[in-house]
Scaffold this active site. Sequence first.
Site, PDB file in Angstrom:
ATOM      1  N   ARG A  63       2.092  -4.728   6.319  1.00  0.00           N
ATOM      2  CA  ARG A  63       1.488  -4.000   5.354  1.00  0.00           C
ATOM      3  C   ARG A  63       2.342  -2.574   5.428  1.00  0.00           C
ATOM      4  NH1 ARG A  63      -4.723  -2.644   4.494  1.00  0.00           N
ATOM      5  NH2 ARG A  63      -4.442  -0.713   3.064  1.00  0.00           N
TER       6      ARG A  63
ATOM      7  N   TRP B 138       2.665   8.147  -2.759  1.00  0.00           N
ATOM      8  CA  TRP B 138       4.099   7.893  -2.987  1.00  0.00           C
ATOM      9  C   TRP B 138       4.259   9.075  -4.241  1.00  0.00           C
ATOM     10  CZ3 TRP B 138       7.337   7.223  -7.361  1.00  0.00           C
ATOM     11  CH2 TRP B 138       8.646   7.313  -6.793  1.00  0.00           C
TER      12      TRP B 138
ATOM     13  N   HIS C 142       2.146   3.432  -9.248  1.00  0.00           N
ATOM     14  CA  HIS C 142       1.923   1.877  -9.416  1.00  0.00           C
ATOM     15  C   HIS C 142       3.224   1.364 -10.212  1.00  0.00           C
ATOM     16  CE1 HIS C 142      -1.758   2.267  -7.698  1.00  0.00           C
ATOM     17  NE2 HIS C 142      -2.507   2.864  -8.547  1.00  0.00           N
TER      18      HIS C 142
ATOM     19  N   ASP D 255       0.805  -1.230   0.031  1.00  0.00           N
ATOM     20  CA  ASP D 255      -0.076   0.106   0.012  1.00  0.00           C
ATOM     21  C   ASP D 255       0.768   1.340  -0.230  1.00  0.00           C
ATOM     22  OD1 ASP D 255      -2.554   1.375  -0.021  1.00  0.00           O
ATOM     23  OD2 ASP D 255      -2.617   1.478   2.038  1.00  0.00           O
TER      24      ASP D 255
ATOM     25  N   LEU E 229      11.397 -20.150  -4.725  1.00  0.00           N
ATOM     26  CA  LEU E 229      10.596 -19.198  -4.145  1.00  0.00           C
ATOM     27  C   LEU E 229       9.211 -19.245  -4.740  1.00  0.00           C
ATOM     28  CD1 LEU E 229       9.866 -16.864  -1.871  1.00  0.00           C
ATOM     29  CD2 LEU E 229      10.529 -15.481  -3.794  1.00  0.00           C
TER      30      LEU E 229
ATOM     31  N   GLY F  93      -0.218   5.422  -4.298  1.00  0.00           N
ATOM     32  CA  GLY F  93      -0.718   6.665  -4.921  1.00  0.00           C
ATOM     33  C   GLY F  93      -0.008   7.803  -4.240  1.00  0.00           C
TER      34      GLY F  93
ATOM     35  N   SER G   3      -7.854  -5.031   5.056  1.00  0.00           N
ATOM     36  CA  SER G   3      -8.526  -4.647   3.732  1.00  0.00           C
ATOM     37  C   SER G   3      -8.929  -6.106   3.068  1.00  0.00           C
ATOM     38  CB  SER G   3      -7.563  -3.916   3.016  1.00  0.00           C
ATOM     39  OG  SER G   3      -7.378  -2.581   3.663  1.00  0.00           O
TER      40      SER G   3
HETATM   41  C1  IPE Z   1      -5.375  -2.672  -0.263  1.00  0.00           C
HETATM   42  O1  IPE Z   1      -4.941  -1.355  -0.493  1.00  0.00           O
HETATM   43  C2  IPE Z   1      -5.272  -3.555  -1.502  1.00  0.00           C
HETATM   44  C3  IPE Z   1      -4.194  -3.801  -2.311  1.00  0.00           C
HETATM   45  C4  IPE Z   1      -2.900  -3.255  -1.688  1.00  0.00           C
HETATM   46  C5  IPE Z   1      -3.999  -4.183  -3.521  1.00  0.00           C
HETATM   47  P1  IPE Z   1      -6.155  -0.345  -0.526  1.00  0.00           P
HETATM   48  O2  IPE Z   1      -5.471   0.930  -0.481  1.00  0.00           O
HETATM   49  O3  IPE Z   1      -7.372  -0.645  -1.529  1.00  0.00           O
HETATM   50  O4  IPE Z   1      -6.839  -0.521   0.838  1.00  0.00           O
HETATM   51  P2  IPE Z   1      -7.994   0.618   1.616  1.00  0.00           P
HETATM   52  O5  IPE Z   1      -8.716   1.013   0.733  1.00  0.00           O
HETATM   53  O6  IPE Z   1      -7.089   1.765   2.207  1.00  0.00           O
HETATM   54  O7  IPE Z   1      -8.125  -0.479   2.835  1.00  0.00           O
HETATM   55  C1  IPE Z   2      -1.794   0.162  -3.298  1.00  0.00           C
HETATM   56  O1  IPE Z   2      -1.441   1.488  -3.377  1.00  0.00           O
HETATM   57  C2  IPE Z   2      -1.967  -0.512  -4.738  1.00  0.00           C
HETATM   58  C3  IPE Z   2      -3.142  -0.864  -5.064  1.00  0.00           C
HETATM   59  C4  IPE Z   2      -4.196  -0.758  -4.322  1.00  0.00           C
HETATM   60  C5  IPE Z   2      -3.314  -1.461  -6.451  1.00  0.00           C
HETATM   61  P1  IPE Z   2      -2.516   2.737  -3.369  1.00  0.00           P
HETATM   62  O2  IPE Z   2      -2.858   2.927  -4.672  1.00  0.00           O
HETATM   63  O3  IPE Z   2      -3.907   2.087  -2.591  1.00  0.00           O
HETATM   64  O4  IPE Z   2      -1.902   3.832  -2.827  1.00  0.00           O
HETATM   65  P2  IPE Z   2      -2.313   4.819  -1.753  1.00  0.00           P
HETATM   66  O5  IPE Z   2      -3.125   3.933  -0.607  1.00  0.00           O
HETATM   67  O6  IPE Z   2      -3.646   5.536  -2.407  1.00  0.00           O
HETATM   68  O7  IPE Z   2      -1.281   5.638  -1.418  1.00  0.00           O
HETATM   69 MG    MG Z   3      -4.228   2.416  -0.603  1.00  0.00          MG
END
Ligand code: IPE
Ligand code: IPE
Ligand code: MG
Length: 237
Positions: free
Chosen positions: A184, A22, A34, A17, A127, A20, A192
């Site tokens: 996480r 970053w 991503h 996580d 792995l 976005g 999540s």
């Molecule tokens: C969890 O991250 C899903 C993945 C890393 C693929 P999210 O960013 O979607 O989780 P929430 O919405 O903050 O719980």
């Molecule tokens: C996790 O990063 C990647 C996916 C859920 C695909 P996010 O896209 O949730 O990044 P943030 O949490 O918005 O920073």
């Molecule tokens: Mg996220």
Amino acid sequence: MASQELQIPKHVAFIMDGNGRWAKKRFMPRTYGHRKGVKALKRTIRALDELGVEYATFYAFSTENWKRPADEVTELMKIFDEQLDGLVQYENENIRLRFIGDRDGLPQTLRDKMKHYEELSENRTGLTVIIAINYGGHDELCRAAKKMLLSAKDGFISESDITPELYKSFLDTGDMPNVDLMIRTGGEIRISNFLLWQIAYAELYFCDTLWPDFGKSELIKAVTEYSRRDRRFGRIK
Ligand code: IPE
Ligand code: IPE
Ligand code: MG
């Protein structure tokens, strides 16, 4: 823990996580985050392999992530499709690749590629990397229940056969060990909907590092913390 002795978890799961945020910090589009996240994934796979971890599961796209704007979802699917090639052409070429989640609803070209790489790598002994795409813990438990019901209808199992072991065998991760360590990144302290069954006795580790910044040193910090934990599984010591 004996001085500096690292306990290596057999199965590590990652909620990757923070991509976005970053990117936002750099005034860049979320999808740039991503793409950097894929680089972090590759670094982490290499580091896990060096440590001797046997199974690593990565949360790439949740059943809830469909609620994101269509252009982000489309771009993510494109990134998965493009980047899969690079994942198994990893330098020691001994990585076994598997996927979990509901493949229905994923683009056909991506599904074909997933199948191709699973087949290509199935006899490898290194792995096992498991990527969760269109994965949700609730969805997996429902799909497992449906499979069990069909199996019962066909006369293969009956009510008295249902045990935790049997249930587990119907999960997407049926032939994999449960998770020892769940990491996480990104600062949120929640699961999540990831691997709900499999984390029953996992040690949980949360860090503020955003996923694109994750790598070997962060992994070692997490494994060091894991090594200090006293895993009792309900017993007393
Ligand atoms: C969890 O991250 C899903 C993945 C890393 C693929 P999210 O960013 O979607 O989780 P929430 O919405 O903050 O719980
Ligand atoms: C996790 O990063 C990647 C996916 C859920 C695909 P996010 O896209 O949730 O990044 P943030 O949490 O918005 O920073
Ligand atoms: Mg996220």
